[in-house]
Design a protein around this motif. Structure first.
Motif, mmCIF file in Angstrom:
data_model
loop_
_atom_site.group_PDB
_atom_site.id
_atom_site.type_symbol
_atom_site.label_atom_id
_atom_site.label_comp_id
_atom_site.label_asym_id
_atom_site.label_seq_id
_atom_site.Cartn_x
_atom_site.Cartn_y
_atom_site.Cartn_z
ATOM 1 N N LEU A 45 36.358 29.385 -25.016
ATOM 2 C CA LEU A 45 35.028 29.184 -25.600
ATOM 3 C C LEU A 45 34.994 27.944 -26.485
ATOM 4 O O LEU A 45 34.034 27.168 -26.462
ATOM 5 N N VAL A 46 36.047 27.765 -27.280
ATOM 6 C CA VAL A 46 36.122 26.582 -28.143
ATOM 7 C C VAL A 46 36.176 25.319 -27.302
ATOM 8 O O VAL A 46 35.518 24.307 -27.610
ATOM 9 N N TRP A 47 36.939 25.353 -26.212
ATOM 10 C CA TRP A 47 37.026 24.182 -25.332
ATOM 11 C C TRP A 47 35.668 23.876 -24.702
ATOM 12 O O TRP A 47 35.260 22.706 -24.612
ATOM 13 N N LEU A 48 34.952 24.908 -24.260
ATOM 14 C CA LEU A 48 33.623 24.707 -23.680
ATOM 15 C C LEU A 48 32.677 24.081 -24.695
ATOM 16 O O LEU A 48 31.880 23.191 -24.363
ATOM 17 N N GLN A 49 32.757 24.549 -25.947
ATOM 18 C CA GLN A 49 31.885 24.007 -26.980
ATOM 19 C C GLN A 49 32.189 22.526 -27.245
ATOM 20 O O GLN A 49 31.271 21.702 -27.360
ATOM 21 N N ARG A 50 33.466 22.196 -27.346
ATOM 22 C CA ARG A 50 33.838 20.800 -27.585
ATOM 23 C C ARG A 50 33.433 19.919 -26.408
ATOM 24 O O ARG A 50 32.938 18.801 -26.593
ATOM 25 N N HIS A 51 33.650 20.415 -25.201
ATOM 26 C CA HIS A 51 33.254 19.653 -24.005
ATOM 27 C C HIS A 51 31.744 19.465 -23.969
ATOM 28 O O HIS A 51 31.237 18.398 -23.585
ATOM 29 N N PHE A 52 31.018 20.517 -24.380
ATOM 30 C CA PHE A 52 29.567 20.454 -24.417
ATOM 31 C C PHE A 52 29.079 19.422 -25.436
ATOM 32 O O PHE A 52 28.183 18.613 -25.160
ATOM 33 N N MET A 53 29.692 19.420 -26.626
ATOM 34 C CA MET A 53 29.252 18.522 -27.681
ATOM 35 C C MET A 53 29.597 17.058 -27.375
ATOM 36 O O MET A 53 28.943 16.153 -27.896
ATOM 37 N N GLN A 54 30.599 16.831 -26.543
ATOM 38 C CA GLN A 54 30.958 15.455 -26.201
ATOM 39 C C GLN A 54 29.856 14.733 -25.442
ATOM 40 O O GLN A 54 29.776 13.497 -25.468
ATOM 41 N N ASP A 55 28.997 15.510 -24.746
ATOM 42 C CA ASP A 55 27.909 14.905 -23.971
ATOM 43 C C ASP A 55 26.655 14.661 -24.806
ATOM 44 O O ASP A 55 25.662 14.143 -24.279
ATOM 45 N N LEU A 56 26.689 15.039 -26.080
ATOM 46 C CA LEU A 56 25.515 14.885 -26.926
ATOM 47 C C LEU A 56 25.699 13.725 -27.898
ATOM 48 O O LEU A 56 26.812 13.442 -28.352
ATOM 49 N N THR A 57 24.587 13.076 -28.203
ATOM 50 C CA THR A 57 24.598 12.010 -29.202
ATOM 51 C C THR A 57 23.501 12.302 -30.224
ATOM 52 O O THR A 57 22.428 12.818 -29.869
ATOM 53 N N PRO A 58 23.743 12.017 -31.514
ATOM 54 C CA PRO A 58 22.722 12.278 -32.534
ATOM 55 C C PRO A 58 21.475 11.445 -32.284
ATOM 56 O O PRO A 58 21.540 10.273 -31.896
ATOM 57 N N ALA A 59 20.318 12.069 -32.524
ATOM 58 C CA ALA A 59 19.030 11.385 -32.399
ATOM 59 C C ALA A 59 18.106 11.912 -33.484
ATOM 60 O O ALA A 59 17.216 12.722 -33.223
ATOM 61 N N GLY A 60 18.352 11.465 -34.720
ATOM 62 C CA GLY A 60 17.560 11.945 -35.845
ATOM 63 C C GLY A 60 17.891 13.389 -36.148
ATOM 64 O O GLY A 60 19.049 13.742 -36.374
ATOM 65 N N GLU A 61 16.875 14.255 -36.140
ATOM 66 C CA GLU A 61 17.060 15.679 -36.396
ATOM 67 C C GLU A 61 17.412 16.437 -35.126
ATOM 68 O O GLU A 61 17.508 17.666 -35.147
ATOM 69 N N GLN A 62 17.600 15.720 -34.029
ATOM 70 C CA GLN A 62 17.876 16.365 -32.757
ATOM 71 C C GLN A 62 19.157 15.799 -32.148
ATOM 72 O O GLN A 62 19.783 14.886 -32.693
ATOM 73 N N TRP A 63 19.549 16.403 -31.011
ATOM 74 C CA TRP A 63 20.610 15.868 -30.184
ATOM 75 C C TRP A 63 19.985 15.313 -28.905
ATOM 76 O O TRP A 63 18.930 15.778 -28.474
#
Length: 428
Positions: free
Chosen positions: A112-130
């Motif tokens: 689960l932790v690996w899935l979360q980290r892999h998931f977050m790697q595809d996101l970039t900050p955009a103000g108050e959103q991803w």
């Protein structure tokens, strides 16, 4: 070594509850959807953690009375209460089984932790959103301060009406704190990683969660079923999140079912409230039943329901003609409070000897961590009672019984050190 028996017993109780409750919930799911709507069907999944947690609650007097009544009716069918048998040492398999369970839970948590980290790697900050990659789906991410994760092509892929509906959907997730419920469900799956029913329950709960959100959005935006259905199709192509417990709008739901449910009106609010009230009554009744029938009776159970382990150190000393012979034995007996158990040395019921010694003990809880031990010591063939000592000690504290007989030819001494431990309680 840590006593793993209470842990395994708790997992066993919860596995039994899950195995009985899940088929019932699955059988009720379609009737709840048809009669009361998706919101009530989704709320019914709250019964599972409620029932699984009922086994941990301290037992009350009414619950004990109900349990005693049920046990009294069942025991005659089983031939009466089981006779406790002495064991030389603790079995090895409970510790091995607990270790296997822990390894499996840690591996599932690591995934689960690996899935979360892999998931977050595809996101970039955009103000108050991803901001997610092109073609991905929208999601609400996080627990403490959940933030929207929208694909980079969100405004191009969805028209203005569809964007409002998608954002309304995520707002429903935020208001209902669905990510927190998803995390609780994931933690229960980690505890019961070995049970496929747990993972089935998680999948079905997530599906009903999406149906409930869909119903809420349609109720707030009447006449938008067609636009909402097209938004679902566009979002389904390449989902951003795949089964994570802290992200919404998952790909775990059957799309066809979601679109079909859009055609069904959620019904009047009065019917939905009636469904939630009936669900509340079912929760109270089922939780009380599980609590009353828990296997060990709880931490505040009546003394007769408790299990007590007696670690014994027996020494028989025979002094004759200037020589001394000592025979030692260290049996361990596990008994129910108030039930007798017997240890026989230098013989057996089928092969009695003149030197045999029989020690019968009864252990009872007195409250305040005090334990009363009543013993009856018999010798010879046939066995004849020589002493009936009674002692009071504390949980985990050794107590000593000594009996000596001195005759013209020598002296006999029987020493019994007993350490009682109430199973499931901390030793002192």
């Amino acid at each position: 070594m840590m006593d793993t028996t209470p842990i395994l017993a708790a997992l066993g109780r919860q596995t039994l509850v899950l195995s009985l409750a899940l088929p019932l919930l699955l059988a009720l799911r379609q009737p709840l959807l048809r009669r009361f709507g998706a919101t009530v069907a989704y709320a019914s999944w709250g019964l599972l953690p409620l029932l699984m947690g009922a086994a941990w609650l301290p037992a009350s007097a009414p619950a004990q009375a109900l349990r005693a009544s049920v046990v009294a009716r069942i025991e005659p069918l089983l031939g009466g209460p089981a006779t406790p048998l002495p064991v030389v040492s603790d079995p090895w398999w409970p510790a091995a089984l607990a270790a296997l369970w822990l390894v499996g839970a840690l591996l599932c948590a690591a995934r689960l932790v690996w899935l979360q980290r892999h998931f977050m790697q595809d996101l970039t900050p955009a103000g108050e959103q991803w901001q997610g990659p092109e073609g991905s789906g929208p999601a609400l991410v996080g627990l403490v301060r959940p933030r929207l994760a929208l694909p980079v092509d969100f405004s191009q892929r969805f028209n203005a009406q569809q964007q409002r509906l998608v954002l309304a959907h995520e707002e429903v997730h935020r208001l209902r704190r669905d990510n927190h419920w998803n995390l609780l469900a994931a933690l229960l799956c980690l505890l019961h990683w070995f049970n496929p029913l747990a993972w089935l329950a998680l999948r079905r709960m997530r599906a009903d969660q999406e149906l409930a959100c869909d119903a809420r959005v349609i109720a707030e935006h009447p006449g938008s079923e067609a636009a909402y259905g097209r938004a679902l199709l566009l979002a389904q192509g390449s989902q951003l999140a795949t089964g994570l417990p802290w992200a919404s709008w998952q790909s775990t739901h059957p799309l066809i079912e979601r679109i079909e449910m859009l055609k069904q009106h959620s019904g009047p609010a009065a019917r939905r409230k009636l469904g939630l009230a009936l669900l509340g009554l079912l929760a109270v009744a089922s939780t009380g039943t599980v609590h009353a029938l828990r296997a060990d009776g709880g931490a505040d159970a009546a003394p007769q329901a408790a299990g007590i382990e007696l670690r014994m150190e027996i020494a028989i000393t025979d002094s004759q003609g200037g020589s001394t012979r000592t025979q030692r034995s260290q049996p361990t007996i596990r008994v129910h409070a108030g039930q007798p158990a017997q240890v026989i040395l230098n013989g057996s019921p089928k092969q009695p000897t003149a030197d045999q010694v029989a020690i019968e003990v009864i252990a009872e809880e007195l409250g305040d961590d005090k334990i009363k031990i009543s013993a009856e010591i018999k010798k010879g063939n046939p066995l004849a009672t020589v002493s009936k000592p009674k002692i009071i000690t504390k949980n985990g504290t050794k107590a000593l019984i000594e009996i000596g007989n001195e005759g013209p030819t020598g002296k006999d001494m029987l020493s019994i050190a007993i350490t009682p431990t109430v199973l499931g309680k901390t030793k002192i």
